[in-house]
Design a protein around this motif. Structure first.
Motif, PDB file in Angstrom:
ATOM      1  N   ASP A   1       0.829  -1.208   0.000  1.00 19.57           N
ATOM      2  CA  ASP A   1       0.000   0.000   0.000  1.00 19.57           C
ATOM      3  C   ASP A   1       0.862   1.256   0.000  1.00 19.57           C
ATOM      4  O   ASP A   1       0.548   2.231  -0.693  1.00 19.57           O
ATOM      5  CB  ASP A   1      -0.968   0.002   1.175  1.00 19.57           C
ATOM      6  CG  ASP A   1      -2.131   0.968   0.954  1.00 19.57           C
ATOM      7  OD1 ASP A   1      -2.456   1.266  -0.214  1.00 19.57           O
ATOM      8  OD2 ASP A   1      -2.714   1.425   1.954  1.00 19.57           O
TER       9      ASP A   1
ATOM     10  N   LEU B   1       1.889   1.981  -3.450  1.00 18.85           N
ATOM     11  CA  LEU B   1       0.764   2.487  -4.244  1.00 18.85           C
ATOM     12  C   LEU B   1       0.425   3.933  -3.890  1.00 18.85           C
ATOM     13  O   LEU B   1       0.163   4.759  -4.776  1.00 18.85           O
ATOM     14  CB  LEU B   1      -0.464   1.593  -4.045  1.00 18.85           C
ATOM     15  CG  LEU B   1      -0.342   0.168  -4.578  1.00 18.85           C
ATOM     16  CD1 LEU B   1      -1.538  -0.670  -4.122  1.00 18.85           C
ATOM     17  CD2 LEU B   1      -0.210   0.158  -6.091  1.00 18.85           C
TER      18      LEU B   1
ATOM     19  N   ARG C   1      -2.682  -9.456  -2.784  1.00 21.15           N
ATOM     20  CA  ARG C   1      -3.757  -9.136  -3.730  1.00 21.15           C
ATOM     21  C   ARG C   1      -4.384  -7.787  -3.393  1.00 21.15           C
ATOM     22  O   ARG C   1      -4.423  -7.380  -2.232  1.00 21.15           O
ATOM     23  CB  ARG C   1      -4.822 -10.228  -3.720  1.00 21.15           C
ATOM     24  CG  ARG C   1      -4.295 -11.578  -4.195  1.00 21.15           C
ATOM     25  CD  ARG C   1      -5.299 -12.681  -4.023  1.00 21.15           C
ATOM     26  NE  ARG C   1      -5.614 -12.828  -2.594  1.00 21.15           N
ATOM     27  CZ  ARG C   1      -6.703 -13.425  -2.134  1.00 21.15           C
ATOM     28  NH1 ARG C   1      -7.579 -13.946  -2.974  1.00 21.15           N
ATOM     29  NH2 ARG C   1      -6.900 -13.521  -0.838  1.00 21.15           N
ATOM     30  N   ALA C   2      -4.876  -7.110  -4.422  1.00 20.60           N
ATOM     31  CA  ALA C   2      -5.460  -5.778  -4.255  1.00 20.60           C
ATOM     32  C   ALA C   2      -6.565  -5.766  -3.195  1.00 20.60           C
ATOM     33  O   ALA C   2      -6.616  -4.864  -2.354  1.00 20.60           O
ATOM     34  CB  ALA C   2      -5.998  -5.268  -5.590  1.00 20.60           C
TER      35      ALA C   2
ATOM     36  N   VAL D   1      -4.977  -6.001   0.277  1.00 21.91           N
ATOM     37  CA  VAL D   1      -4.318  -4.739   0.629  1.00 21.91           C
ATOM     38  C   VAL D   1      -5.362  -3.689   0.973  1.00 21.91           C
ATOM     39  O   VAL D   1      -5.273  -3.006   1.993  1.00 21.91           O
ATOM     40  CB  VAL D   1      -3.386  -4.267  -0.505  1.00 21.91           C
ATOM     41  CG1 VAL D   1      -2.848  -2.869  -0.228  1.00 21.91           C
ATOM     42  CG2 VAL D   1      -2.244  -5.262  -0.705  1.00 21.91           C
ATOM     43  N   SER D   2      -6.370  -3.579   0.142  1.00 23.14           N
ATOM     44  CA  SER D   2      -7.415  -2.573   0.344  1.00 23.14           C
ATOM     45  C   SER D   2      -8.163  -2.757   1.665  1.00 23.14           C
ATOM     46  O   SER D   2      -8.471  -1.797   2.355  1.00 23.14           O
ATOM     47  CB  SER D   2      -8.405  -2.630  -0.821  1.00 23.14           C
ATOM     48  OG  SER D   2      -9.480  -1.765  -0.607  1.00 23.14           O
TER      49      SER D   2
END
Length: 156
Positions: free
Chosen positions: A29, A32, A81-82, A85-86
């Motif tokens: 994260d 990102l 995986r997104a 993480v989210s």
């Protein structure tokens, strides 16, 4: 199913696995967030902040790979995986749109501070069960604290 079996006791492995997974999520994260800010920073300090953000991205990506490979070496499948993480990151959401250079620096100070706080907790929780993972967390923390210092100095 165990493909790789850790030499750690089950209770120790659970503690270390949670620390490694949390670190992985934070680092993915962080990379990102820094990249999102990198693409949207504007202002008189654009170039210096833009380049500084790329340094954070590179560090976070390198460290995330180290953490994920440590988890794998212990028989714990890393999850970057997104959706993971989210849903599990401790970093506040990044504002959308253009970000003034001073606000960008402030957002990075906050994001780095959050990750550093959790990394320091991981240093403590892994001290007994796995000094090898602890050493990784110590190295990551030192690197992130350097970035944190530089961003704080940017807005002093």
């Amino acid at each position: 199913m165990y493909v790789v079996k850790s030499p750690l006791a089950d209770a120790d492995l659970k503690t270390v696995a949670e620390a490694l997974q949390g670190a992985l999520v934070d680092l993915v994260d962080l990379s990102l967030v820094a990249k999102q800010i990198h693409w949207n920073v504007v202002g008189p300090r654009f170039r210096s902040v833009h380049l500084q953000l790329d340094e954070v991205v590179a560090s976070a990506r390198t460290h995330s790979d180290t953490v994920a490979e440590r988890a794998s070496a212990l028989g714990v499948p890393p999850d970057g995986r997104a959706a993971t993480v989210s849903s599990t990151s401790g970093i506040k959401p990044t504002p959308s749109g253009w970000i003034k250079d001073g606000d960008a620096v402030g957002a990075m100070v906050d994001a780095l501070g959050s990750v550093i706080t959790r990394m320091r907790e991981r240093v403590h929780t892994t001290e007994e069960p796995d000094p090898v993972s602890q050493d990784i967390f110590i190295q990551i923390t030192a690197d992130l604290e350097k970035h944190h210092w530089m961003f704080q100095a940017e807005n002093a």
